[in-house]
Design a protein around this motif. Structure first.
Motif, short mmCIF file in Angstrom:
data_model
loop_
_atom_site.label_atom_id
_atom_site.label_comp_id
_atom_site.label_asym_id
_atom_site.label_seq_id
_atom_site.Cartn_x
_atom_site.Cartn_y
_atom_site.Cartn_z
N LYS A 1 23.26 5.45 -6.22
CA LYS A 1 23.22 4.50 -5.09
C LYS A 1 22.78 5.16 -3.79
CE LYS A 1 28.09 4.90 -3.98
NZ LYS A 1 29.36 4.22 -3.83
N ASN A 2 23.03 6.45 -3.63
CA ASN A 2 22.60 7.14 -2.42
C ASN A 2 21.07 7.24 -2.36
OD1 ASN A 2 25.24 7.49 -1.53
ND2 ASN A 2 25.46 9.38 -2.66
N THR A 3 20.44 7.32 -3.51
CA THR A 3 18.98 7.34 -3.55
C THR A 3 18.43 6.04 -2.98
OG1 THR A 3 19.12 8.72 -5.53
CG2 THR A 3 17.00 7.69 -5.07
N LEU A 4 19.07 4.93 -3.32
CA LEU A 4 18.63 3.64 -2.77
C LEU A 4 18.81 3.59 -1.25
CD1 LEU A 4 20.08 1.06 -5.33
CD2 LEU A 4 17.83 2.16 -5.32
N ALA B 1 12.12 10.52 -12.75
CA ALA B 1 11.47 11.34 -13.76
C ALA B 1 12.49 11.88 -14.76
CB ALA B 1 10.73 12.49 -13.09
N GLU B 2 11.97 12.56 -15.78
CA GLU B 2 12.79 13.28 -16.76
C GLU B 2 13.73 12.37 -17.55
OE1 GLU B 2 12.51 16.59 -17.30
OE2 GLU B 2 11.39 17.24 -15.54
N GLY B 3 13.40 11.08 -17.68
CA GLY B 3 14.25 10.18 -18.45
C GLY B 3 15.46 9.65 -17.71
N VAL B 4 15.55 9.91 -16.41
CA VAL B 4 16.68 9.43 -15.60
C VAL B 4 16.55 7.92 -15.41
CG1 VAL B 4 17.72 9.55 -13.30
CG2 VAL B 4 16.97 11.64 -14.44
N SER B 5 17.68 7.25 -15.36
CA SER B 5 17.69 5.81 -15.13
C SER B 5 18.76 5.49 -14.10
CB SER B 5 17.97 5.06 -16.44
OG SER B 5 17.67 3.69 -16.30
N THR C 1 0.85 -1.19 0.00
CA THR C 1 0.00 0.00 0.00
C THR C 1 0.88 1.24 0.00
OG1 THR C 1 -1.74 -1.16 1.18
CG2 THR C 1 -1.80 1.23 1.26
N VAL C 2 0.51 2.19 -0.85
CA VAL C 2 1.26 3.43 -0.99
C VAL C 2 0.50 4.53 -0.27
CG1 VAL C 2 2.11 5.11 -2.65
CG2 VAL C 2 2.22 2.67 -3.17
N SER C 3 1.21 5.31 0.54
CA SER C 3 0.56 6.33 1.37
C SER C 3 0.37 7.66 0.67
CB SER C 3 1.35 6.54 2.67
OG SER C 3 2.64 7.03 2.39
N ARG C 4 1.42 8.16 -0.01
CA ARG C 4 1.31 9.45 -0.69
C ARG C 4 2.51 9.66 -1.60
NH1 ARG C 4 3.36 14.44 2.21
NH2 ARG C 4 4.93 13.68 3.64
N VAL C 5 2.44 10.73 -2.39
CA VAL C 5 3.52 11.08 -3.31
C VAL C 5 4.41 12.12 -2.62
CG1 VAL C 5 4.09 12.00 -5.58
CG2 VAL C 5 2.00 10.67 -5.28
N PHE C 6 5.71 11.95 -2.78
CA PHE C 6 6.69 12.87 -2.21
C PHE C 6 7.67 13.24 -3.32
CE2 PHE C 6 10.91 13.38 -0.19
CZ PHE C 6 10.64 14.45 0.65
N CYS C 7 7.88 14.53 -3.56
CA CYS C 7 8.80 15.01 -4.59
C CYS C 7 9.95 15.76 -3.94
CB CYS C 7 8.08 15.93 -5.56
SG CYS C 7 6.68 15.20 -6.38
N TRP D 1 8.38 8.18 -4.00
CA TRP D 1 9.34 9.27 -4.07
C TRP D 1 9.66 9.55 -5.53
CZ3 TRP D 1 15.08 8.61 -2.24
CH2 TRP D 1 15.76 9.82 -2.38
N VAL D 2 9.27 10.72 -6.00
CA VAL D 2 9.54 11.13 -7.38
C VAL D 2 10.76 12.05 -7.36
CG1 VAL D 2 8.62 12.17 -9.47
CG2 VAL D 2 7.07 10.99 -7.89
N THR D 3 11.77 11.69 -8.16
CA THR D 3 13.03 12.41 -8.13
C THR D 3 13.76 12.26 -9.46
OG1 THR D 3 15.11 12.70 -6.90
CG2 THR D 3 14.28 10.44 -7.12
#
Length: 110
Positions: A53-56, A70-74, A23-29, A46-48
């Motif tokens: 690796k620090n994001t993980l 977002a924005e085509g980042v991988s 279950t997902v609670s909310r969107v965080f940017c 989490w939209v970023t």
């Protein structure tokens, strides 16, 4: 809303799967890891544009349900392998941060 519903959005592609029934609670940017570390909600999406690796590490620390790049980042191959190993759900989209966050919210956030 369940994570599976987000992963089924046509604009998103799954890089690393997580628990589709989570279950997902909310969107965080946020693109500052220090702020995300202290404010990202457990079970949030989490939209970023921070795809490293620090994001993980922040996702694990905060118990985020899913990262949406977002924005085509991988992710590079090593970081992607680590996300899969740790069961961290990571999706990617070409959309800007606001657009995908709004779409996720409209898809059924409670």
């Amino acid at each position: 809303m369940k994570l599976q519903k987000i992963s089924e959005l046509p604009e998103c592609r799954t890089l690393s799967g997580g628990d589709p029934n989570r279950t997902v609670s909310r969107v965080f940017c946020c693109d500052l890891l220090s702020i995300a570390m202290s404010k990202a909600p457990a079970d949030g999406v989490w939209v970023t544009v921070m795809g490293n690796k620090n994001t993980l590490a922040v996702a694990s620390l905060t118990d985020i349900a899913c990262i949406v790049l977002a924005e085509g980042v991988s992710l590079d191959e090593g970081t992607l392998a680590k996300a899969k190993e740790e069961g961290i759900a990571v999706l990617a989209t070409e959309l800007p941060i606001f657009d995908i966050a709004l779409e996720i919210h409209q898809a059924g956030m409670e």
